[in-house]
Design a protein around this motif. Structure first.
Motif, PDB file in Angstrom:
ATOM      1  N   PRO A 207       0.599  -0.986  -0.065  1.00 19.15           N
ATOM      2  CA  PRO A 207       0.141   0.132  -0.006  1.00 19.15           C
ATOM      3  C   PRO A 207       1.011   1.551   0.167  1.00 19.15           C
ATOM      4  O   PRO A 207       0.399   2.161   0.606  1.00 19.15           O
ATOM      5  CB  PRO A 207      -0.703  -0.198   1.437  1.00 19.15           C
ATOM      6  N   HIS A 208       1.887   1.291  -0.755  1.00 19.55           N
ATOM      7  CA  HIS A 208       2.772   2.417  -1.093  1.00 19.55           C
ATOM      8  C   HIS A 208       2.082   3.631  -1.448  1.00 19.55           C
ATOM      9  O   HIS A 208       1.259   3.170  -2.237  1.00 19.55           O
ATOM     10  CB  HIS A 208       3.908   1.988  -1.617  1.00 19.55           C
ATOM     11  N   TRP A 209       2.670   4.765  -1.113  1.00 15.66           N
ATOM     12  CA  TRP A 209       1.807   5.987  -1.900  1.00 15.66           C
ATOM     13  C   TRP A 209       2.193   5.885  -3.291  1.00 15.66           C
ATOM     14  O   TRP A 209       2.860   5.334  -3.937  1.00 15.66           O
ATOM     15  CB  TRP A 209       2.418   7.395  -1.392  1.00 15.66           C
ATOM     16  N   PRO A 210       1.259   6.669  -4.403  1.00 14.87           N
ATOM     17  CA  PRO A 210       0.199   7.741  -4.036  1.00 14.87           C
ATOM     18  C   PRO A 210      -1.178   6.885  -3.382  1.00 14.87           C
ATOM     19  O   PRO A 210      -1.047   5.788  -3.515  1.00 14.87           O
ATOM     20  CB  PRO A 210       0.001   8.359  -5.318  1.00 14.87           C
ATOM     21  N   TRP A 211      -1.904   7.597  -2.585  1.00 17.59           N
ATOM     22  CA  TRP A 211      -3.109   6.912  -1.954  1.00 17.59           C
ATOM     23  C   TRP A 211      -3.969   6.628  -2.994  1.00 17.59           C
ATOM     24  O   TRP A 211      -4.914   7.880  -3.163  1.00 17.59           O
ATOM     25  CB  TRP A 211      -3.315   7.778  -0.732  1.00 17.59           C
ATOM     26  N   GLU A 212      -4.171   5.690  -3.645  1.00 16.98           N
ATOM     27  CA  GLU A 212      -5.183   5.588  -4.747  1.00 16.98           C
ATOM     28  C   GLU A 212      -5.866   4.301  -4.669  1.00 16.98           C
ATOM     29  O   GLU A 212      -5.061   3.187  -4.623  1.00 16.98           O
ATOM     30  CB  GLU A 212      -4.516   5.722  -6.159  1.00 16.98           C
ATOM     31  N   THR A 213      -7.309   4.208  -4.413  1.00 18.26           N
ATOM     32  CA  THR A 213      -7.990   2.942  -4.784  1.00 18.26           C
ATOM     33  C   THR A 213      -8.244   2.563  -6.227  1.00 18.26           C
ATOM     34  O   THR A 213      -8.051   3.644  -7.157  1.00 18.26           O
ATOM     35  CB  THR A 213      -9.090   2.950  -3.780  1.00 18.26           C
ATOM     36  N   ARG A 214      -9.051   1.412  -6.586  1.00 16.88           N
ATOM     37  CA  ARG A 214      -9.285   1.329  -7.800  1.00 16.88           C
ATOM     38  C   ARG A 214     -10.342   2.173  -8.459  1.00 16.88           C
ATOM     39  O   ARG A 214     -10.389   2.512  -9.447  1.00 16.88           O
ATOM     40  CB  ARG A 214     -10.076  -0.067  -7.772  1.00 16.88           C
TER      41      ARG A 214
END
Length: 446
Positions: free
Chosen positions: A208-215
């Motif tokens: 779960p490394h940055w950037p903070w993006e889900t699907r």
């Protein structure tokens, strides 16, 4: 070495899964709380329940690329120049020294020489082509980014250049990177299942490394393209969803193994390359990525291998990343190259019998803040910013009760042991870099 054959008389397959910047307590099976959508990691929790969970396992470094050097070589990363970078950054592109030397034996090259099929699907982060690359270090196939972090949708690295490869060729593909990695892994297993050779898959997620993006966050790609550290965004809810996407993908991989009748005879190992970053849960540990306090180096270790590992085991056995590489080599019957003896120690006895723990001193050092550490039994010697500490980390996992003044002889003995170990390692080069990305001006100190 003597290989461990499966019930069907075949050598075991291996899948080495590495998350990126996952915290010690981010998974439910390590005490993590449910998210607003429910359990964060049901697949991994199930693998732990059906396998073996390590409560005192560590990464070789509190930052990504040095740990990956150790994973690949089964040796202390300090032996190689590239691993002195904390971590390798995009400015090293074109370097002929900052990477994993192709001539160095690796876990995949040693397994390949024993007849294993090999692939890396996911993050490499061990130097840039044309001098370095997965296909030069023992992998037959590669899909993923070369650098440390990329956007999940544009697949661009922090310097703005596209960074997604198939083998040695840059490849543009649409999709959310975590899912692309998972689906590619399933496809590779499907192809390997059609053959007779055992296989080794490195499955190295960027999550779960940055950037903070889900699907559902493709719209953020344009917003973060100039700074993937994503300092203005993210939250624990997005972060947990990113872990959940990875967990789902691991479920697809396990389903592929089961579909082909390979699950019992495959050693699946899961871990993180270092401790958690800004949104992670490291409880009860203090610190995180870049720190030699427990939160920076103690990580989840889950091993699932039904043919060998009893269900539901928990062990306090000390271990670090390179020990798992040594374990896979022994299980395959592969030997180290005589010119490159292993520092890693095989954990096969513990996998077979979780109660069979053995002493395993563990050493670390960091250029950042002049850190050093030695874990020996229940004790830990730590230096940060020139200050020496001594902790009983069994009684005090948060490293708050400094016993240096009460146990001066123990402190001196452990300090001398660390110095003796360090004398066997190359010195940190004067030009080695530390790349933090952000600091106290961006957010309060933890």
């Amino acid at each position: 070495m003597t290989n461990t054959t499966t019930k069907k008389g075949r050598r075991p397959n291996f899948i080495f899964i590495v998350a990126d910047d996952l915290g010690f307590a981010d998974l439910g099976c390590y005490g993590g709380r449910d998210a607003d959508f429910g359990p964060v990691s049901p697949v991994l929790d199930g693998l732990a329940a059906a396998g073996l969970k390590f409560t005192q396992g560590y990464a070789n470094s509190p930052v990504c690329s040095p740990t990956r050097f150790a994973l690949m070589t089964a040796r202390y990363q300090y032996r190689l120049r590239g691993a002195a970078e904390e971590p390798i950054n995009s400015r090293s592109k074109g370097s002929t020294t900052l990477g994993l030397p192709p001539e160095h034996p690796t876990l995949p090259s040693l397994l390949r020489d024993e007849g294993y099929r090999t692939a890396l699907i996911g993050k490499w982060h061990l130097g840039y082509p044309p001098v370095f690359g997965p296909l030069k270090s023992g992998y037959e196939e590669f899909f993923g980014p070369m650098s440390g972090g990329v956007d999940y949708f544009s697949h661009a690295s922090n310097n703005g250049t596209h960074d997604l490869y198939v083998n040695d060729e840059e490849k543009h593909e649409e999709g959310y990177l975590t899912d692309l990695i998972s689906r590619r892994a399933v496809d590779w297993i499907d192809r390997m299942a059609a053959g007779d050779a055992p296989f080794f898959l490195s499955l190295h997620y960027t999550a779960p490394h940055w950037p903070w993006e889900t699907r559902d966050d493709a719209h953020l790609a344009a917003e973060v393209k100039d700074n993937l550290f994503h300092l203005h965004g993210g939250n624990i809810h997005t972060y947990r969803r990113m872990i959940h996407h990875m967990d789902e993908g691991i479920g697809w991989v396990m389903q592929a193994l089961q579909r082909h009748g390979l699950a019992d005879d495959t050693l699946v190992v899961f871990t993180s390359d270092n401790g958690g970053e800004r949104f992670s849960d490291n409880w009860p540990l203090v610190g995180g990525k870049m720190d030699l306090t427990e939160g920076g180096i103690r990580v989840p270790w889950i091993a699932h291998w039904p043919a060998v590992i009893p269900q539901g085991g928990v062990t306090p056995q000390h271990c670090m990343t390179m020990d798992w590489s040594a374990t896979m080599l022994e299980a395959a019957g592969a030997s180290a190259h005589p010119d490159y003896p292993l520092d890693g120690v095989s954990l096969l006895p513990v996998l077979r019998e979780p109660g069979a723990a053995f002493p395993r001193p563990l050493h670390w050092r960091m250029n950042h803040r002049g850190q050093r550490a030695l874990r020996e039994g229940r004790w830990k010697y730590l230096r940060v910013d020139g200050n020496d500490y001594l902790f009983d980390v069994v009684a005090d996992e948060r490293e708050r009760a400094n016993l240096a003044g009460r146990e001066p002889q123990r402190l001196e003995r452990m300090r001398a042991a660390w110095e003796a170990w360090n004398a066997e390692m190359p010195a940190i080069p004067a030009d080695a870099t530390v790349s933090l990305g952000y600091g106290i001006k961006d957010m309060p100190q933890r």
